[in-house]
Design an enzyme around this catalytic site. Structure first.
Site, mmCIF file in Angstrom:
data_model
loop_
_atom_site.group_PDB
_atom_site.id
_atom_site.type_symbol
_atom_site.label_atom_id
_atom_site.label_comp_id
_atom_site.label_asym_id
_atom_site.label_seq_id
_atom_site.Cartn_x
_atom_site.Cartn_y
_atom_site.Cartn_z
ATOM 1 N N CYS A 82 -1.613 3.643 -0.233
ATOM 2 C CA CYS A 82 -0.866 3.623 0.925
ATOM 3 C C CYS A 82 0.202 2.304 1.287
ATOM 4 O O CYS A 82 0.845 2.536 2.101
ATOM 5 C CB CYS A 82 -1.890 3.458 1.916
ATOM 6 S SG CYS A 82 -3.249 4.682 2.376
ATOM 7 N N HIS A 137 1.008 8.789 9.375
ATOM 8 C CA HIS A 137 0.758 7.943 8.066
ATOM 9 C C HIS A 137 1.077 8.845 6.865
ATOM 10 O O HIS A 137 0.398 9.218 6.078
ATOM 11 C CB HIS A 137 -0.560 7.546 8.141
ATOM 12 C CG HIS A 137 -1.035 6.567 6.838
ATOM 13 N ND1 HIS A 137 0.222 5.929 6.177
ATOM 14 C CD2 HIS A 137 -1.903 6.079 6.372
ATOM 15 C CE1 HIS A 137 -0.456 5.350 5.009
ATOM 16 N NE2 HIS A 137 -1.572 5.485 5.054
ATOM 17 N N CYS A 186 -3.628 -1.816 4.826
ATOM 18 C CA CYS A 186 -4.748 -1.566 3.920
ATOM 19 C C CYS A 186 -4.515 -0.463 2.701
ATOM 20 O O CYS A 186 -3.463 0.142 3.101
ATOM 21 C CB CYS A 186 -6.139 -1.302 4.565
ATOM 22 S SG CYS A 186 -5.796 0.212 5.572
#
Length: 382
Positions: free
Chosen positions: A89, A338, A368
């Site tokens: 991510c 996202h 994160c």
């Protein structure tokens, strides 16, 4: 050491899963911000010394090094090299951090960093299987990111209602920002095809600006049985398709090309944390990057903390003491979504534009990352 500056930053709208980008190839989506940057800044392709693109699922249509393919698809010929990276991510933010490091070290003068993720056509997790037995020689348990978010909520004594409040606020903030035109300079419209028809995508498709806490309280949990968990689709990040890119240069190169930089990249950091809860990375990443820059939380005007799950943001707020009023001021991933490989670049894009809009001085982005990592970047307005 050279200074690395963000000259410009732009992204596509984020299309919802099975939405307007369903028939758009990931390579075409990846090329869109490159085209926009060239149109907005007037450079020739040979000016760009490298393209660094994050992509979390670099297989099938996103395989074969999308970082190299994107400039070719954008019509830049064969002179611009490119590389794809995967820090899960944090990939898009890591791409920008690597670009900044290259400029600071004097290895390059002008680069593009960003990322792409087409989560409709290349589903999350389709790039691999579970870890091998060797993993369990060192770690007792394998969890999902969802379970990691649930354990963070438990460890910090958070309630579902507290997390839903963050989620509803994210939606409200996105709507305010959109209505006030704060995204106008950040988003480039995309002309594409859907079901054989030509369309123009101009707006994020995932936000639900009418969402409130009462609505969220009725949603079923995603990762645990009812009454035992905290997270559901309404307080977790949205699955979307999108791409983003930043034009990063040395101050000398920016002056040579007549570009007026938006922000300077001051400091970067990446950390590893427990892979079981896995999502606490933004906390030490923030602490470390501030220490390296000889700064404190009070020195930062704006923050972006990726809303992968609401508990990640809530825990970060508790540990750092930052004010929620300064965090994700234009909405976050719970609202706009996202797109894994692009999100980190998008967070930096938001901050650079918001610093310019408000005249504030400093900003910090952190995310994160799966299997226990965290990434952070500090910007200052030029």
């Amino acid at each position: 050491m050279n200074s690395a500056v963000i000259v410009d930053a732009v992204r596509t709208p984020f299309g919802k899963r099975d939405g307007s980008f369903s028939d758009t190839h990931p390579q075409d989506l990846a090329a869109e911000p490159l085209t926009a940057l060239r149109e907005r800044n007037g450079f020739e392709p040979e000016t760009i010394e490298d393209v660094i693109y994050g992509c979390v699922t670099p297989v099938d249509e996103q395989g074969l090094n999308v970082g190299r393919l994107a400039p070719m698809v954008a019509g830049w010929g064969d002179v611009v090299p490119g590389v794809q990276l995967n820090r899960m991510c944090g990939s898009g933010q890591q791409a920008a951090n690597f670009a900044a490091a290259n400029v600071m070290a004097g290895q390059h003068d002008v680069l593009i960093a960003g990322g792409v993720e087409h989560m409709t056509r290349v589903p999350m997790g389709s790039d691999g299987d579970a870890p091998t037995d060797t993993y369990f020689e060192y770690f007792d348990e394998l969890t999902t990111q969802g379970e990691g978010a649930e354990r963070i909520a438990e460890n910090y004594g958070l309630t579902r209602s507290e997390l839903d409040e963050i989620a509803a606020d994210s939606q409200r903030r996105w709507k305010r920002a959109w209505d006030e035109g704060r995204y106008d300079d950040q988003i480039a419209a995309v002309e594409t095809e859907l079901d054989g028809e030509e369309i123009v995508v101009e707006r994020d498709e995932h936000p639900r600006p009418g969402t409130d806490e009462e609505t969220l309280a009725e949603l079923p949990l995603s990762f645990r049985e009812e009454g035992e968990g905290f997270h559901h689709p309404g307080n977790s990040s949205g699955i979307v398709d999108g791409s983003c890119a930043l034009l990063i240069a040395s101050e000398a190169a920016a002056e040579e090309h007549g570009w007026e930089p938006m922000a300077r990249i001051v400091q970067t950091e990446v950390v590893g944390v427990d892979p079981v809860t896995m999502l606490r990375g933004p906390i030490p990443a923030t602490e470390n990057v501030l220490e390296k820059a000889d700064m404190s939380v009070g020195d930062i005007d704006l923050f972006e903390v990726n809303e992968a799950f609401a508990s990640v943001v809530a825990a970060w707020l508790e540990e750092t003491g930052a004010s929620w009023e300064d965090v994700n001021v234009n909405g976050g991933a719970i609202a706009h979504g996202h797109p894994l490989g692009a999100t980190g670049a998008m967070l930096l894009t938001k901050l650079a534009h918001e610093l310019e809009r408000t005249g504030q001085e400093t900003a910090l982005s952190t995310m994160c990352i799966g299997f226990g990592q965290g990434v952070a970047t500090i910007l200052e307005r030029v």
